[in-house]
Design a protein around this motif. Sequence first.
Motif, PDB file in Angstrom:
ATOM      1  N   TYR A  58     -12.400  -3.913   5.499  1.00  0.00           N
ATOM      2  CA  TYR A  58     -13.203  -3.150   4.545  1.00  0.00           C
ATOM      3  C   TYR A  58     -14.183  -2.247   5.286  1.00  0.00           C
ATOM      4  O   TYR A  58     -14.426  -1.108   4.885  1.00  0.00           O
ATOM      5  N   GLN A  92      -3.355   0.450  -4.294  1.00  0.00           N
ATOM      6  CA  GLN A  92      -4.688   1.056  -4.210  1.00  0.00           C
ATOM      7  C   GLN A  92      -4.939   2.047  -5.345  1.00  0.00           C
ATOM      8  O   GLN A  92      -6.088   2.388  -5.640  1.00  0.00           O
ATOM      9  N   LYS A  93      -3.876   2.496  -6.013  1.00  0.00           N
ATOM     10  CA  LYS A  93      -4.024   3.440  -7.121  1.00  0.00           C
ATOM     11  C   LYS A  93      -3.934   2.756  -8.488  1.00  0.00           C
ATOM     12  O   LYS A  93      -4.111   3.411  -9.516  1.00  0.00           O
ATOM     13  N   THR A 103      -4.393  -8.301  -0.706  1.00  0.00           N
ATOM     14  CA  THR A 103      -3.430  -8.016   0.359  1.00  0.00           C
ATOM     15  C   THR A 103      -3.575  -8.986   1.515  1.00  0.00           C
ATOM     16  O   THR A 103      -2.593  -9.565   1.995  1.00  0.00           O
ATOM     17  N   ARG A 108      -5.945   5.583   0.905  1.00  0.00           N
ATOM     18  CA  ARG A 108      -5.583   5.938  -0.471  1.00  0.00           C
ATOM     19  C   ARG A 108      -4.349   6.807  -0.584  1.00  0.00           C
ATOM     20  O   ARG A 108      -3.867   7.077  -1.683  1.00  0.00           O
ATOM     21  N   ILE A 163     -11.384   2.358  -0.517  1.00  0.00           N
ATOM     22  CA  ILE A 163     -10.437   1.270  -0.748  1.00  0.00           C
ATOM     23  C   ILE A 163     -11.088   0.233  -1.649  1.00  0.00           C
ATOM     24  O   ILE A 163     -12.275  -0.060  -1.501  1.00  0.00           O
ATOM     25  N   GLY A 164     -10.328  -0.284  -2.604  1.00  0.00           N
ATOM     26  CA  GLY A 164     -10.875  -1.292  -3.497  1.00  0.00           C
ATOM     27  C   GLY A 164     -10.922  -2.644  -2.806  1.00  0.00           C
ATOM     28  O   GLY A 164      -9.910  -3.102  -2.260  1.00  0.00           O
ATOM     29  N   SER A 218     -12.402   0.700   6.656  1.00  0.00           N
ATOM     30  CA  SER A 218     -12.001   1.658   5.623  1.00  0.00           C
ATOM     31  C   SER A 218     -13.021   2.795   5.482  1.00  0.00           C
ATOM     32  O   SER A 218     -12.726   3.817   4.862  1.00  0.00           O
ATOM     33  N   LYS A 225       1.837   0.972  -3.826  1.00  0.00           N
ATOM     34  CA  LYS A 225       0.596   1.746  -3.974  1.00  0.00           C
ATOM     35  C   LYS A 225      -0.422   1.041  -4.871  1.00  0.00           C
ATOM     36  O   LYS A 225      -0.929   1.608  -5.843  1.00  0.00           O
ATOM     37  N   LYS A 249      -8.364  -5.180  -4.110  1.00  0.00           N
ATOM     38  CA  LYS A 249      -6.980  -4.985  -3.678  1.00  0.00           C
ATOM     39  C   LYS A 249      -6.802  -5.348  -2.209  1.00  0.00           C
ATOM     40  O   LYS A 249      -5.769  -5.887  -1.805  1.00  0.00           O
ATOM     41  N   LEU A 250      -7.815  -5.056  -1.416  1.00  0.00           N
ATOM     42  CA  LEU A 250      -7.758  -5.429  -0.003  1.00  0.00           C
ATOM     43  C   LEU A 250      -7.767  -6.954   0.146  1.00  0.00           C
ATOM     44  O   LEU A 250      -7.008  -7.515   0.947  1.00  0.00           O
ATOM     45  N   TYR A 263       0.795  -1.233   0.000  1.00  0.00           N
ATOM     46  CA  TYR A 263       0.000   0.000   0.000  1.00  0.00           C
ATOM     47  C   TYR A 263       0.825   1.279   0.000  1.00  0.00           C
ATOM     48  O   TYR A 263       0.391   2.282  -0.564  1.00  0.00           O
TER      49      TYR A 263
END
Length: 252
Positions: A242, A109-110, A194, A251, A186-187, A245, A107, A190-191, A103
């Motif tokens: 989640y 999340q982007k 992770t 982000r 947060i996607g 978040s 990164k 992606k979470l 993260y």
Amino acid sequence: MELRKKRLMSTSSLVKAALLAAISIVLTRVFSIMVPLGGLPALRVGFGNIPIILSGMLFGPLAGGITGLISDLLGYIMSPQGAYFPGFTLSSTLLGIIPGVLYKTLKIQKQRFNYNYVNAMMVLSLAVGIIWVLFRSEVVGVNNGHLILNDTASIYLFAGISGVALLFGIMPFWISKHMKGAIPKIGLDKLTFTVTLTYVLVSLLMNTYWLSIMFGKGFMIFLPGRVVAAIPTIPIYTFILYTLSRFVDFRE
């Protein structure tokens, strides 16, 4: 000031990381249970890993690693449970470092890449692991080309866990479809990636190996039960993070 820009961790981040370490200690040492595998205390069930993962995601790999390190060492000093083994301290440290790298360094999340497909493959691998556990434990077998059910009660348990795995594999696609156009903090894909990657590397692989060394037993003695536990644990961790978040921003 130039010196301030070079600081790896702010005082605020350090204080928050210490607070998360304290929460992790309480959740691990007080609100968790040990489940025996092969007659040995080899599986801790609880939520103590969540603050460590959260620390890495929010403050970076250094803070996450420190959170994991402190929570394991201080937790053992305050409430020792069995003999100390340094491998678990390393594992606890990596629980914070890996999400931090993903993260804060990479990164993810982007990134626009849809991790749902990667997640589906990982969930499928765990489902295959469940089937392997069924045959290894002789809950099911094959005789003359016919499937034999040796333990009906266990079949219901494994069917429920497999259902959770299937739901966990499908739900991110469903959520992504219905949130199209929205900009979440947060996607979920992606979470999920992770949490799954961190859990598989640290809990399934490293910790199982440490247990095999610590108790002098084979790696495969402990792995089947830990694979089964991973199926409900990973989605629970994911959806707790989640939910969190909504109150913190991942982000940056």
